[in-house]
Structure formats: structure tokens, C-alpha cells
Design an enzyme around this catalytic site. Structure first.
Site, mmCIF file in Angstrom:
data_model
loop_
_atom_site.group_PDB
_atom_site.id
_atom_site.type_symbol
_atom_site.label_atom_id
_atom_site.label_comp_id
_atom_site.label_asym_id
_atom_site.label_seq_id
_atom_site.Cartn_x
_atom_site.Cartn_y
_atom_site.Cartn_z
ATOM 1 N N TRP A 82 0.804 -1.238 0.103
ATOM 2 C CA TRP A 82 0.026 -0.038 -0.071
ATOM 3 C C TRP A 82 0.764 1.150 -0.127
ATOM 4 O O TRP A 82 0.378 2.250 -0.680
ATOM 5 C CB TRP A 82 -0.921 -0.030 1.341
ATOM 6 C CG TRP A 82 -1.978 -1.272 0.935
ATOM 7 C CD1 TRP A 82 -2.000 -2.099 2.061
ATOM 8 C CD2 TRP A 82 -3.049 -1.420 0.136
ATOM 9 N NE1 TRP A 82 -2.996 -3.152 1.339
ATOM 10 C CE2 TRP A 82 -3.592 -2.559 0.543
ATOM 11 C CE3 TRP A 82 -3.375 -0.459 -0.926
ATOM 12 C CZ2 TRP A 82 -4.812 -2.844 -0.453
ATOM 13 C CZ3 TRP A 82 -4.528 -0.968 -1.726
ATOM 14 C CH2 TRP A 82 -5.094 -2.217 -1.498
ATOM 15 N N ASP A 91 -1.103 6.307 6.846
ATOM 16 C CA ASP A 91 -2.078 5.472 6.519
ATOM 17 C C ASP A 91 -2.493 4.668 7.540
ATOM 18 O O ASP A 91 -1.620 3.658 7.687
ATOM 19 C CB ASP A 91 -1.960 4.888 4.972
ATOM 20 C CG ASP A 91 -3.144 3.803 4.669
ATOM 21 O OD1 ASP A 91 -3.826 3.455 5.255
ATOM 22 O OD2 ASP A 91 -2.635 3.124 3.669
ATOM 23 N N LYS A 97 -11.747 -2.411 7.449
ATOM 24 C CA LYS A 97 -11.230 -3.156 8.312
ATOM 25 C C LYS A 97 -11.554 -2.908 9.727
ATOM 26 O O LYS A 97 -12.338 -3.946 10.406
ATOM 27 C CB LYS A 97 -9.794 -2.805 8.236
ATOM 28 C CG LYS A 97 -8.929 -3.649 7.040
ATOM 29 C CD LYS A 97 -8.396 -2.945 5.925
ATOM 30 C CE LYS A 97 -8.036 -3.511 4.638
ATOM 31 N NZ LYS A 97 -7.181 -2.765 3.653
HETATM 32 C C1 PLP Z 1 -6.985 -2.035 2.731
HETATM 33 C C2 PLP Z 1 -5.998 -0.973 2.658
HETATM 34 C C3 PLP Z 1 -6.092 0.121 1.642
HETATM 35 C C4 PLP Z 1 -7.364 -0.063 0.849
HETATM 36 O O1 PLP Z 1 -7.551 0.760 -0.044
HETATM 37 P P1 PLP Z 1 -8.828 0.659 -0.973
HETATM 38 O O2 PLP Z 1 -8.627 1.516 -2.275
HETATM 39 O O3 PLP Z 1 -10.012 1.140 -0.351
HETATM 40 O O4 PLP Z 1 -9.152 -0.787 -1.632
HETATM 41 C C5 PLP Z 1 -5.079 1.044 1.921
HETATM 42 N N1 PLP Z 1 -4.304 1.130 2.726
HETATM 43 C C6 PLP Z 1 -4.054 0.028 3.571
HETATM 44 C C7 PLP Z 1 -2.927 0.103 4.334
HETATM 45 C C8 PLP Z 1 -5.013 -0.910 3.644
HETATM 46 O O5 PLP Z 1 -4.846 -1.972 4.298
#
Ligand code: PLP
Length: 362
Positions: free
Chosen positions: A105, A173, A197
Site C-alpha cells: 500500500w 495511512d 477493516k
Molecule cells: C486495505 C487498505 C487500503 C485499501 O484501499 P482501497 O482503495 O479502499 O481498497 C489502503 N491502505 C491500507 C494500508 C490498507 O490496508
């Protein structure tokens, strides 16, 4: 109508939601608080929704110990829209933003930021397939527009032990570990978390941002992608995802009632139990070897023989346990232990691991 035979759900997101929250959400779809209206039919500019929004915002501030210098926003577009909006709003032409590249991410956030300006990757553990946290940079250039971190790396199963204090605006994040433990949320100038989550269902992302950040927008943006415009419109710039925000409110009430201190204790007990079993069991191995880097939300592990991989997933499914398949880039298994997963759920998984070992070692 209640289905008491729900599976134990270790999925990474969408993920488990407490039964009591599901029940209240279901009730609200049929008749919200005996108003004679479904939650799906209430006007978003009326008092019913204004009350939901106000309570949700107050609970976020309360749970994170935020003062009035923060604004809480509920945004469409998932985590990825935040990856785009952060540089759109806060990375001006010719400026440089710092990113810590700690996983999938984080890397995705970096790729979005490159559309708008320069990115300095201050630390990365990519060369080791993100199996540990990157070493924190020795110094941070104070001319950076901001520094972006990811508090828990959902796919690779690593987690920061704390939120650092830095001299540039810090943006975090926290999608996969918000409300899972006591944290210094106030070290952040902005933090955000997708709901699917620890805050309920997909379709909304919680953003907490300092009001002075709102004044520092670097571009003339269309309102829908401007934090300042959303704040100025008091959260109803357009039709917000009312039901997702209401479900988030139910999760926030549930979190507040349990208390973050007790949730953290249970999360510690859950992960201690599972990591211990992975280390003890002759059929499984941990992927993250540095114990202090191990996530307390997403536990990644592998099988000592490839043939155990599908077999164990099947074995779990036969016993009403689902969602433990690992991400393809990491390995066999990942059990996501978000707040809705109880210690008893983890004990059930551990019992299955032990039974599976006994069967296979015969
Ligand atoms: C699940 C997650 C996302 C998800 O993003 P979407 O665009 O809503 O699918 C972003 N950052 C982290 C750390 C995550 O675990």
C-alpha cells in the site's frame, strides 16, 4: 432471521464485523430507529443524518484524543483516492514529498504521488520483499511538503511500534490498525483509514486532518477532491455514503464500549497465541522474523511443505474457518485479526493447526 452460524472470518478486508453491529445495521435497513424510514432512504441533509455524523465525529475525536484543531471527514473512493488526494492537495509543483516504502500500500501511495510532484523514498524494505520494516531515516529534510507513512502493512504483516514525531507534516495511512491499540494520533497532521477493516463496511474512508492543513492546499482543485471544500460543506458536499457512515458509527460505539485499552489487551493476547503456535508447530513457519516488526492485525505465515498450503485452507473451510489464504506476493497464509475477531476465534484456529499437525505427522 439472525444467522448464528456465521463462519469465523479471517479475511483481510472486507472483513469480520461484530454480530451485534451487523444486527443493528440490518435493523436500520428495515426501519431506522422506528422512524418509519430505512436508513437507505433518509435525506442526507436532514437532522437524522446530521446527528449520525456529529456523533461519529465526536467518537473519532474521543477515541483518538483529538482536540478541536482536527476536522473529521468521511470520504468516498477508498484508500486509493486518499493516495491521490494527498499529493493533489499538499504536494505543490516542484515540491518533494517523503514516503516510507514499507509494503504494497505504501508503494501504491508512492506511485499516485508521482503524478503530482517529486517523491523522495526515505526508506524501503522492498529488496527483502518487505519482510521487515525499513530502517527509520537518520534525518528528515525539513523542506519536504509532508512525510507519508503506513502504520500497518496489511499484506506483508509488519507494523510500526509507534507513531514518530517529525518536523514536517506527518500523514499516516492507518487503514488496517486504527483503533487496535493506543497510539499517538496527535503526532499526525493527518491520518486516514478505510472503513472495511476496523470501522465497518467498504464505501467510506475516515480522514482526520488538522484545520491548519486545510489552509495549506497547493492547487485550485474541484471541490470533490479538496479536503478544504469537504470540510467547508460540513461533510455533505455531495450525497455521502450514509449507510457506510452509520455502520462506522455502530463500530465506533462498539469500540468505545469495549475501550481501546481492552481491545489492545485482547489483540496482544490473540497475536501472542497465534505467533507462538506458528513457531511451535512443525508444519508452519513465520514470515516476519523480527519479532518487534510483526503485525498484531495481519499474521502472515507459510507451510513447511508446499502440499500443506491448499490442504490446510481446505481443512479450515471444512471447520467453518475462512479467509486465511495469504496474498499471492507473500505466501501461504494470512490471518487478519481485526478488532471484531475474538480470542476465542483465534483459539479455534490454533486448535485446527494442532489437529492438522497431528493428522499430517501420523
Ligand atoms: C486495505 C487498505 C487500503 C485499501 O484501499 P482501497 O482503495 O479502499 O481498497 C489502503 N491502505 C491500507 C494500508 C490498507 O490496508
Amino acid at each position: 432471521m439472525t444467522n448464528s452460524k456465521l463462519k469465523i472470518n479471517f479475511n483481510p478486508g472486507q472483513a469480520a464485523i461484530p454480530q451485534s453491529v451487523l444486527q443493528q445495521a440490518a435493523d436500520a435497513v428495515l426501519n431506522y430507529n422506528n422512524t418509519g424510514l430505512s436508513i437507505l432512504g433518509i435525506p442526507h441533509r436532514g437532522k437524522l443524518f446530521a446527528d449520525i455524523l456529529e456523533e461519529a465525529n465526536t467518537l473519532v475525536k474521543d477515541l483518538c484524543n483529538l482536540g478541536n484543531e482536527y476536522e473529521v471527514l468521511w470520504m468516498h473512493g477508498g484508500g486509493r483516492l486518499q493516495f491521490a488526494m494527498i499529493p493533489m492537495n499538499y504536494l505543490g509543483d516542484g515540491e518533494t514529498a517523503g514516503y516510507i516504502d514499507s509494503g504494497y500500500w505504501a508503494a501504491d501511495a508512492i506511485s499516485y504521488a508521482k503524478h503530482y510532484g517529486n517523491v523522495a523514498i526515505l526508506a524501503s524494505s522492498k529488496q527483502d520483499n518487505y519482510t521487515h520494516l525499513p530502517a527509520w531515516p537518520a534525518s528528515i529534510d525539513n523542506t519536504l511538503a509532508y512525510l507519508h507513512i503506513t502504520s500497518n502493512n496489511t499484506i506483508y504483516g509488519t507494523q510500526c511500534s509507534h507513531i514518530p514525531k517529525v518536523d514536517v507534516p506527518l500523514i499516516a495511512d492507518m487503514s488496517s490498525d486504527i483503533f487496535s491499540r493506543e497510539m499517538d494520533y496527535t503526532h499526525c497532521d493527518m491520518f486516514y483509514a478505510v472503513a472495511q477493516k476496523n470501522i465497518g463496511m467498504a464505501g467510506v474512508t475516515m480522514v482526520a486532518v488538522k484545520k491548519d492543513m486545510l489552509q495549506r492546499t497547493k492547487r485550485n482543485l474541484p471541490p470533490m477532491v479538496s479536503y478544504a471544500a469537504h470540510a467547508a460543506a460540513n461533510g455533505v458536499l455531495n450525497t455521502p455514503p450514509v449507510f457506510a457512515i452509520y455502520t462506522a458509527l455502530l463500530m465506533l460505539r462498539w469500540t468505545k464500549e469495549k475501550t481501546i485499552a481492552d481491545i489492545e489487551k485482547e489483540n496482544n493476547a490473540k497475536t501472542a497465541l497465534l505467533y507462538k503456535e506458528i513457531e511451535r508447530n512443525s508444519l508452519f513457519d513465520c514470515i516476519v522474523n523480527i519479532k518487534t516488526d510483526r503485525s498484531k492485525m495481519n499474521v502472515c505465515f507459510t507451510a513447511t511443505k508446499p502440499e500443506y498450503e491448499k490442504a490446510f485452507i481446505r481443512f479450515c473451510e471444512e471447520h467453518n474457518v475462512t479467509g486465511i489464504e495469504g496474498h499471492r506476493s507473500v505466501g501461504a497464509f494470512r490471518a487478519s485479526l481485526y478488532n471484531a475477531i475474538s480470542l476465542a476465534d483465534v483459539q479455534q484456529l490454533v486448535a485446527l493447526m494442532q489437529e492438522f499437525e497431528t493428522i499430517n505427522n501420523k
